[in-house]
Design a protein around this motif. Structure first.
Motif, short mmCIF file in Angstrom:
data_model
loop_
_atom_site.label_atom_id
_atom_site.label_comp_id
_atom_site.label_asym_id
_atom_site.label_seq_id
_atom_site.Cartn_x
_atom_site.Cartn_y
_atom_site.Cartn_z
N ALA A 77 -2.09 38.17 -14.72
CA ALA A 77 -2.60 36.80 -14.64
C ALA A 77 -1.90 36.04 -13.52
CB ALA A 77 -2.42 36.09 -15.98
N ARG A 78 -0.60 36.22 -13.42
CA ARG A 78 0.17 35.52 -12.38
C ARG A 78 -0.22 36.04 -11.00
NH1 ARG A 78 4.45 37.01 -9.72
NH2 ARG A 78 4.95 38.73 -11.11
N LEU A 79 -0.23 37.36 -10.83
CA LEU A 79 -0.54 37.93 -9.52
C LEU A 79 -1.97 37.67 -9.09
CD1 LEU A 79 1.30 41.36 -9.79
CD2 LEU A 79 1.99 39.37 -8.43
N GLY A 80 -2.89 37.74 -10.05
CA GLY A 80 -4.30 37.56 -9.73
C GLY A 80 -4.78 36.12 -9.83
N ARG A 81 -3.87 35.22 -10.24
CA ARG A 81 -4.22 33.81 -10.42
C ARG A 81 -5.43 33.67 -11.33
NH1 ARG A 81 -3.29 33.49 -4.42
NH2 ARG A 81 -1.12 32.88 -4.25
N ARG A 82 -5.28 34.30 -12.52
CA ARG A 82 -6.35 34.31 -13.50
C ARG A 82 -5.83 33.89 -14.86
NH1 ARG A 82 -9.22 36.47 -10.04
NH2 ARG A 82 -10.51 38.25 -9.80
N ALA A 83 -6.73 33.47 -15.72
CA ALA A 83 -6.37 33.20 -17.10
C ALA A 83 -6.00 34.52 -17.76
CB ALA A 83 -7.55 32.57 -17.83
N PRO A 84 -5.08 34.51 -18.71
CA PRO A 84 -4.67 35.75 -19.37
C PRO A 84 -5.84 36.55 -19.97
CG PRO A 84 -3.10 34.04 -19.87
CD PRO A 84 -4.24 33.38 -19.13
N ALA A 85 -6.79 35.89 -20.58
CA ALA A 85 -7.92 36.62 -21.17
C ALA A 85 -8.72 37.36 -20.10
CB ALA A 85 -8.82 35.66 -21.94
N GLN A 86 -8.91 36.73 -18.96
CA GLN A 86 -9.63 37.37 -17.87
C GLN A 86 -8.81 38.52 -17.29
OE1 GLN A 86 -10.78 34.79 -14.64
NE2 GLN A 86 -11.89 36.41 -13.58
N ALA A 87 -7.51 38.32 -17.13
CA ALA A 87 -6.64 39.38 -16.62
C ALA A 87 -6.64 40.58 -17.56
CB ALA A 87 -5.22 38.85 -16.44
N ARG A 88 -6.64 40.32 -18.88
CA ARG A 88 -6.67 41.41 -19.86
C ARG A 88 -7.98 42.21 -19.73
NH1 ARG A 88 -4.38 43.09 -24.43
NH2 ARG A 88 -2.92 41.35 -24.52
N ALA A 89 -9.10 41.51 -19.67
CA ALA A 89 -10.39 42.19 -19.57
C ALA A 89 -10.49 43.01 -18.29
CB ALA A 89 -11.53 41.17 -19.64
N GLU A 90 -9.98 42.47 -17.20
CA GLU A 90 -10.02 43.20 -15.93
C GLU A 90 -9.11 44.41 -15.96
OE1 GLU A 90 -11.25 39.28 -13.31
OE2 GLU A 90 -9.19 40.00 -13.21
N ALA A 91 -7.93 44.28 -16.54
CA ALA A 91 -7.02 45.43 -16.66
C ALA A 91 -7.67 46.51 -17.50
CB ALA A 91 -5.69 45.00 -17.27
N MET A 92 -8.29 46.13 -18.59
CA MET A 92 -8.97 47.10 -19.44
C MET A 92 -10.07 47.82 -18.68
SD MET A 92 -8.98 44.89 -22.98
CE MET A 92 -9.93 46.07 -23.93
N ALA A 93 -10.78 47.10 -17.81
CA ALA A 93 -11.83 47.72 -17.01
C ALA A 93 -11.25 48.73 -16.02
CB ALA A 93 -12.62 46.65 -16.26
N VAL A 94 -10.13 48.38 -15.40
CA VAL A 94 -9.49 49.31 -14.46
C VAL A 94 -9.03 50.56 -15.19
CG1 VAL A 94 -7.53 49.64 -12.90
CG2 VAL A 94 -8.81 47.49 -12.85
N TYR A 95 -8.37 50.38 -16.33
CA TYR A 95 -7.84 51.54 -17.06
C TYR A 95 -8.97 52.38 -17.65
CZ TYR A 95 -3.67 48.69 -16.39
OH TYR A 95 -2.67 47.94 -15.84
N ALA A 96 -10.05 51.73 -18.09
CA ALA A 96 -11.22 52.48 -18.57
C ALA A 96 -11.84 53.28 -17.43
CB ALA A 96 -12.25 51.53 -19.17
N SER A 97 -11.84 52.72 -16.24
CA SER A 97 -12.39 53.42 -15.08
C SER A 97 -11.55 54.65 -14.74
CB SER A 97 -12.46 52.48 -13.87
OG SER A 97 -13.35 51.43 -14.13
#
Length: 128
Positions: A77-97
């Motif tokens: 969230a800090r590095l991507g300048r995103r809300a934690p919920a959005q950062a979590r969803a994006e991380a999950m997408a990367v790891y699922a990929s």
């Protein structure tokens, strides 16, 4: 066999609804955060599946730290300048990929703390 970077980013874009530079940046940040958290031999296993050009430039000078999923999400969230919920969803997408490319990967990483929670498949992103 390593995943091609463009294939990894395309998969992340499909799961998140992000495009171009934004999908690439989210992918890089999530992979760096994961690599910094996974101890050996899991770290070596992760590096083996990453695109060669990406694995070669990961900032991994320090030893992995015992972090939870919340620690990783805060960093993203800090590095991507995103809300934690959005950062979590994006991380999950990367790891699922990553796991789409190598289905046994998550089980072989020896994930510390609650990081396994980030390896559940996210819901597809709404159309933008």
């Amino acid at each position: 066999m390593p995943v091609l970077f463009r294939d990894l980013v395309s998969s992340v874009a499909r799961l998140t609804g992000l495009h171009g530079e934004e999908a690439r940046a989210v992918t890089e940040v999530a992979v760096i955060a994961l690599a910094r958290s996974v101890p050996e031999p899991g770290r070596g296993r992760l590096l083996a599946v990453l695109p060669g050009d990406m694995a070669a430039f990961l900032p991994l000078a320090r030893p992995p730290s015992d972090r939870t999923d919340e620690d990783v999400v805060r960093e993203l969230a800090r590095l991507g300048r995103r809300a934690p919920a959005q950062a979590r969803a994006e991380a999950m997408a990367v790891y699922a990929s990553l796991c789409e490319h190598d289905p046994g990967l998550a089980g072989e990483l020896d994930l510390p703390g609650g990081l396994a929670a980030l390896f559940t498949r996210p819901r597809p992103a709404p159309a933008r």
